[in-house]
Scaffold this motif. Structure first.
Motif, PDB file in Angstrom:
ATOM      1  N   LEU A 198      36.163  21.861  73.053  1.00 56.12           N
ATOM      2  CA  LEU A 198      35.204  22.796  72.470  1.00 56.12           C
ATOM      3  C   LEU A 198      35.879  23.669  71.421  1.00 56.12           C
ATOM      4  O   LEU A 198      35.315  23.922  70.359  1.00 56.12           O
ATOM      5  CB  LEU A 198      34.587  23.674  73.557  1.00 56.12           C
ATOM      6  N   SER A 199      37.111  24.127  71.723  1.00 55.31           N
ATOM      7  CA  SER A 199      37.760  24.983  70.728  1.00 55.31           C
ATOM      8  C   SER A 199      38.220  24.182  69.525  1.00 55.31           C
ATOM      9  O   SER A 199      38.341  24.721  68.431  1.00 55.31           O
ATOM     10  CB  SER A 199      38.937  25.770  71.318  1.00 55.31           C
ATOM     11  N   GLY A 200      38.462  22.901  69.724  1.00 56.57           N
ATOM     12  CA  GLY A 200      38.988  22.110  68.610  1.00 56.57           C
ATOM     13  C   GLY A 200      37.946  21.231  67.952  1.00 56.57           C
ATOM     14  O   GLY A 200      38.276  20.294  67.236  1.00 56.57           O
ATOM     15  N   ILE A 201      36.668  21.576  68.171  1.00 54.85           N
ATOM     16  CA  ILE A 201      35.610  20.649  67.761  1.00 54.85           C
ATOM     17  C   ILE A 201      35.651  20.329  66.269  1.00 54.85           C
ATOM     18  O   ILE A 201      35.433  19.190  65.868  1.00 54.85           O
ATOM     19  CB  ILE A 201      34.232  21.204  68.186  1.00 54.85           C
ATOM     20  N   ARG A 202      36.023  21.330  65.454  1.00 55.67           N
ATOM     21  CA  ARG A 202      36.059  21.083  64.002  1.00 55.67           C
ATOM     22  C   ARG A 202      37.141  20.072  63.651  1.00 55.67           C
ATOM     23  O   ARG A 202      36.927  19.172  62.847  1.00 55.67           O
ATOM     24  CB  ARG A 202      36.365  22.372  63.270  1.00 55.67           C
ATOM     25  N   VAL A 203      38.291  20.266  64.287  1.00 58.25           N
ATOM     26  CA  VAL A 203      39.398  19.345  64.012  1.00 58.25           C
ATOM     27  C   VAL A 203      39.034  17.945  64.471  1.00 58.25           C
ATOM     28  O   VAL A 203      39.286  16.953  63.777  1.00 58.25           O
ATOM     29  CB  VAL A 203      40.665  19.832  64.744  1.00 58.25           C
ATOM     30  N   ILE A 204      38.413  17.871  65.635  1.00 56.55           N
ATOM     31  CA  ILE A 204      38.051  16.559  66.173  1.00 56.55           C
ATOM     32  C   ILE A 204      37.116  15.838  65.217  1.00 56.55           C
ATOM     33  O   ILE A 204      37.298  14.661  64.901  1.00 56.55           O
ATOM     34  CB  ILE A 204      37.385  16.728  67.552  1.00 56.55           C
ATOM     35  N   ALA A 259      36.706  16.479  61.958  1.00 56.03           N
ATOM     36  CA  ALA A 259      37.345  16.223  60.676  1.00 56.03           C
ATOM     37  C   ALA A 259      38.219  14.981  60.730  1.00 56.03           C
ATOM     38  O   ALA A 259      38.318  14.241  59.771  1.00 56.03           O
ATOM     39  CB  ALA A 259      38.168  17.433  60.251  1.00 56.03           C
ATOM     40  N   PHE A 260      38.868  14.776  61.872  1.00 55.18           N
ATOM     41  CA  PHE A 260      39.775  13.632  61.962  1.00 55.18           C
ATOM     42  C   PHE A 260      39.113  12.426  62.614  1.00 55.18           C
ATOM     43  O   PHE A 260      39.791  11.492  63.015  1.00 55.18           O
ATOM     44  CB  PHE A 260      41.035  14.030  62.724  1.00 55.18           C
ATOM     45  N   ALA A 261      37.793  12.511  62.774  1.00 54.16           N
ATOM     46  CA  ALA A 261      37.044  11.406  63.377  1.00 54.16           C
ATOM     47  C   ALA A 261      37.674  10.962  64.690  1.00 54.16           C
ATOM     48  O   ALA A 261      37.879   9.785  64.939  1.00 54.16           O
ATOM     49  CB  ALA A 261      36.926  10.236  62.401  1.00 54.16           C
ATOM     50  N   ARG A 262      38.011  11.959  65.513  1.00 52.62           N
ATOM     51  CA  ARG A 262      38.682  11.646  66.774  1.00 52.62           C
ATOM     52  C   ARG A 262      37.687  11.616  67.934  1.00 52.62           C
ATOM     53  O   ARG A 262      38.084  11.604  69.089  1.00 52.62           O
ATOM     54  CB  ARG A 262      39.738  12.710  67.067  1.00 52.62           C
ATOM     55  N   GLU A 263      36.393  11.644  67.592  1.00 50.43           N
ATOM     56  CA  GLU A 263      35.416  11.756  68.672  1.00 50.43           C
ATOM     57  C   GLU A 263      35.534  10.663  69.726  1.00 50.43           C
ATOM     58  O   GLU A 263      35.556  10.958  70.906  1.00 50.43           O
ATOM     59  CB  GLU A 263      33.997  11.830  68.107  1.00 50.43           C
TER      60      GLU A 263
END
Ligand SMILES: Nc1ncnc2c1ncn2[C@@H]1O[C@H](COP(=O)(O)OP(=O)(O)OP(=O)(O)O)[C@@H](O)[C@H]1O
Ligand SMILES: [Mg+2]
Length: 584
Positions: free
Chosen positions: A201-207, A209-213
C-alpha cells in the motif's frame, strides 16, 4: 506471562467478574435442578395421573427456568463488559508504551507486528477472559453437580459415566493437541500478511510505475495462501471436534437408554429417573466439552500474551534521565564532541569522531555525498538515537540529561522525508504549535512559500491532507514540513535536505524569509546543492562518517579537495543542464 498479564489488567474488573461468577453459580445450579423436577413430574404426576402435581411442579419448573435465564443473561452482559473493558485497557497500555519507543525498538518489532499485537492478539486474550468467567465457573459445578445428581437418581447406571467421560476427554485432547502448533503459526502468518499488505500500500506508486503488479500479487498470494492453509488445517481439526463429540454423546445416550431400559424392565428404576439421568449425562458431557474449548483458547491466548508482554517489557532506549536538567532558557548552542555512532546490529560505525559547534545566530551547513551520515547526525542532535561514543550537547548540557519532551520542544525538525498526517493543513501545522492562531499559520506558510498553493485551494487552511501527505507534490510536502517547524519558533532549526525538492528560485525565496525569522536561532542545514549553503557561516564537509573539512565556502574551495570537487561538479551541472533538484 499470561497470568501476570491477566492479574495486572483484570484487577480493575474483579468485582464485575465476581458478580459474573455468582450469577453463573446460580444459573448452573438452576439448570442442575431442572431435570430432577422433570423426573418428579413424570414419576409422581404423569405415571400416577395426578394433574395437580403436574401443574404445581410445572410452575416450579417455570420459575426455576426464569431464574436460570435471567442469571445467564446477566452473566453474559457483565462478562462482556469486563472482557471489553479489559481489552480496551490492554490496547491503551500497548499504545502508550509503543509511542514511547525510539526508532530502534519500533524497527525491532516492525509496524505490522505491533499492529497485530495491539488488535488481534489483544482480541484473543479478551476472548479468553470472557470465556473463562463463564466456563471456569460453570464447568466444574456442572460436572461435579451433574455426577452427584446422576448418582442420586440411579447409582446403578453410573458406570456409564466412567466410560463416556474419559472417551470424550481423550478424543478431544487428541484433536486439540493437533490444533495448538497450527495456532502458534497462525499469529505469525497474520503478521506476515499485514507486513506484505502495508508494504504494497505504501509503495503502490512505485509498484505501478515499474509494472510490478503481477509480482506483488504473487507475493501477497503466497503470504495469503500460507495463512489460509494454516487456518484451513486448524479448521479441519476443529471441524472434527463437533462430530467426534456428538458421536460420543449419542452413542453414550443409546447405551444409557439400553441399559436403563433393562433396569426399568427389571423394576430397579423409574422412567422419570432415566430421563433425568439422561439430562445430567448430557450436562456432564457438555461441561467436558466446554473444558476442552478452554484447552483450545488458552494456548492461543498464551502465545498472544507472550507477544504482548514482549512489547510491554521493552524499555525504550531513549528515556527520561533520573534527574533531568531544566534550564531556564535554551539559547540553542549545539556542540558535538568526538561523536561516534553505529546503528544497532551494524558492524561498522556510520559516524566517527565528529566534532562541530553550531552557535545561535549562525547557520551551519552539513554537506557530503549520499550515505555519508548526514541524516544520522541530525537524528543524534534531535535525540532520535543516542550517540554510541562522545557526546552531543545543547547549551553545554548532554542531550541525554534533558527531559526528551523538553529538548524536542526546542527543536524545529524538517526531516528528509517530511511526513504529513491525515487531517487538514491546519492540523499538521498544530503539530508544530498546538495553539497556533490562523495568523501564525499563514505567516509560517508564507515563510515556507507554501501560502500560494494553500490560499489557491478553496478550503484554505482546512485543505485536506491524505495519509502521509500523498495528495501533495514532493515540493509542497517539503514546504508544509518547513512551515510546521517554523511555526513553533524553536531555538534550533534542523533542516535535513529540506530544500532538495524546491526549484532554485523557491529555494532562494524560502531561505531569505527564513533568515529573518531565524536571526537568533541556531540553524543546521543539510543540503546537496552548494548554492543552498554557500552563504552559511560555517560549512562542515562529511565523507564516509568523518569530518573532512570545516569553514566558509571560500576557505573550503581553497583547501578542502572533497568540497572543491563537489562545487566543481555542480558548476558544470549548472552550466550544461541547469541545476537539478532531487526527487523527494
Ligand atoms: N535505520 C538504519 N539502520 C541501519 N543503517 C542505517 C539506518 N539509517 C541509515 N543507515 C546507514 O547509515 C548510513 C548513513 O545514512 P544517512 O541517512 O545518515 O546518510 P545521508 O548522509 O543522510 O544520505 P543522503 O544524502 O542520501 O540523505 C548509510 O550507509 C545507511 O546505510
Ligand atoms: Mg539523509
Amino acid at each position: 506471562m499470561l497470568l501476570a498479564l491477566l492479574r495486572e489488567f483484570v484487577r480493575p474488573y474483579r468485582w464485575l467478574l465476581a458478580v459474573v461468577a455468582v450469577l453463573q453459580v446460580i444459573s448452573t445450579l438452576a439448570s442442575l435442578y431442572l431435570p430432577t423436577i422433570n423426573a418428579a413430574i413424570i414419576d409422581d404426576g404423569v405415571a400416577q395421573g395426578n394433574t395437580a402435581t403436574i401443574v404445581e411442579l410445572g410452575m416450579l419448573m417455570l420459575a426455576v427456568t426464569a431464574v436460570q435465564v435471567l442469571c445467564a443473561v446477566g452473566a453474559v452482559y457483565f462478562g462482556s463488559r469486563a472482557g471489553m473493558g479489559f481489552g480496551h485497557d490492554l490496547r491503551a497500555a500497548l499504545f502508550h508504551h509503543v509511542t514511547g519507543f525510539s526508532a530502534e525498538e519500533a524497527s525491532r518489532f516492525g509496524a505490522p507486528s505491533l499492529l497485530t499485537r495491539t488488535t488481534n492478539d489483544v482480541g484473543q486474550i479478551q476472548l479468553l477472559v470472557q470465556l473463562t468467567c463463564t466456563v471456569l465457573v460453570t464447568a466444574p459445578i456442572m460436572s461435579v453437580g451433574g455426577i452427584a445428581m446422576a448418582v442420586h437418581q440411579d447409582a446403578g447406571l453410573s458406570w456409564l459415566l466412567l466410560v463416556s467421560v474419559p472417551v470424550l476427554a481423550v478424543s478431544n485432547y487428541w484433536l486439540v493437541s493437533h490444533l495448538l502448533p497450527v495456532f502458534r503459526d497462525m499469529q505469525r502468518l497474520i503478521d506476515n500478511v499485514n507486513r506484505v499488505m502495508r508494504d504494497q500500500l505504501s509503495g503502490i506508486r512505485v509498484i505501478r510505475a515499474f509494472a510490478r503488479e503481477p509480482v506483488e500479487i504473487a507475493r501477497f498470494d503466497r503470504a495469503n495462501r500460507k495463512l489460509s492453509d494454516a487456518a484451513l488445517t486448524a479448521g479441519r481439526w476443529q471441524a472434527l471436534l463437533l462430530p467426534v463429540t456428538t458421536l460420543v454423546i449419542n452413542v453414550s445416550s443409546v447405551a444409557l437408554i439400553w441399559f436403563g431400559g433393562v433396569r426399568i424392565d427389571a423394576g430397579h428404576m423409574q422412567v422419570g429417573s432415566l430421563i433425568a439421568f439422561l439430562s445430567y449425562f448430557m450436562q456432564i458431557l457438555m461441561a467436558v466439552l466446554m473444558a476442552t474449548f478452554m484447552l483450545i483458547i488458552f494456548p492461543r491466548a498464551s502465545v498472544c500474551a507472550e507477544r504482548i508482554t514482549e512489547v510491554l517489557q521493552t524499555i525504550p532506549a531513549i528515556g527520561s534521565p533520573a534527574h533531568p536538567v531544566r534550564p531556564e532558557r535554551v539559547t540553542g548552542m549545539v556542540r558535538l564532541d568526538a561523536v561516534g555512532f553505529s546503528y544497532p546490529g551494524a558492524d561498522r560505525p556510520v559516524l566517527q569522531d565528529v566534532s562541530l559547534t553550531a552557535r545561535p545566530g549562525t547557520t551551519t551547513a552539513v554537506v557530503g555525498s549520499t550515505g555519508s551520515g548526514k541524516s544520522t547526525l541530525i537524528a543524534l542532535i534531535s535525540r532520535l538515537y543516542d550517540a554510541t561514543a562522545g557526546s552531543v550537547r545543547v547549551d553545554g548540557v548532554d542531550v541525554r540529561d534533558y527531559e526528551p519532551e523538553e529538548l524536542w520542544s526546542k527543536i524545529g525538525l524538517v526531516p528528509q522525508r517530511g511526513y504529513l498526517f491525515t487531517g487538514t493543513v491546519a492540523d499538521n501545522l498544530r503539530y508544530g504549535k498546538a495553539d497556533a492562531s490562523d495568523d501564525e499559520m499563514w505567516q509560517a506558510l508564507r515563510t515556507a512559500a507554501a501560502d500560494d498553493f494553500v490560499a489557491a485551494h478553496p478550503d484554505g487552511l482546512t485543505m485536506r491532507v491524505a495519509q502521509g501527505g500523498m495528495n501533495f507534490s514532493g515540493g509542497q510536502r517539503q514546504r508544509l514540513a518547513i512551515a510546521r517547524a517554523v511555526i513553533r519558533r524553536p531555538a534550533i532549526y534542523l533542516f535535513d535536505d529540506a530544500f532538495s525538492a524546491l526549484d532554485v528560485h523557491t529555494d532562494v525565496r524560502v531561505r531569505a524569509a527564513l533568515s529573518d525569522i531565524t536571526a537568533d536561532a541556531t540553524v543546521i542545514i543539510v543540503a546537496q546543492r552548494i548554492s543552498t549553503i554557500a552563504g552559511a557561516e560555517q560549512i562542515v564537509v562529511i565523507d564516509d562518517g568523518a569530518v573532512v573539512g570545516a569553514g566558509t565556502h571560500d576557505d573550503l574551495i581553497a583547501d578542502c579537495p572533497a568540497y572543491a570537487e563537489l562545487a566543481d561538479s555542480q558548476a558544470i551541472g549548472a552550466g550544461v543542464g541547469g541545476p537539478r533538484g532531487d526527487l523527494a
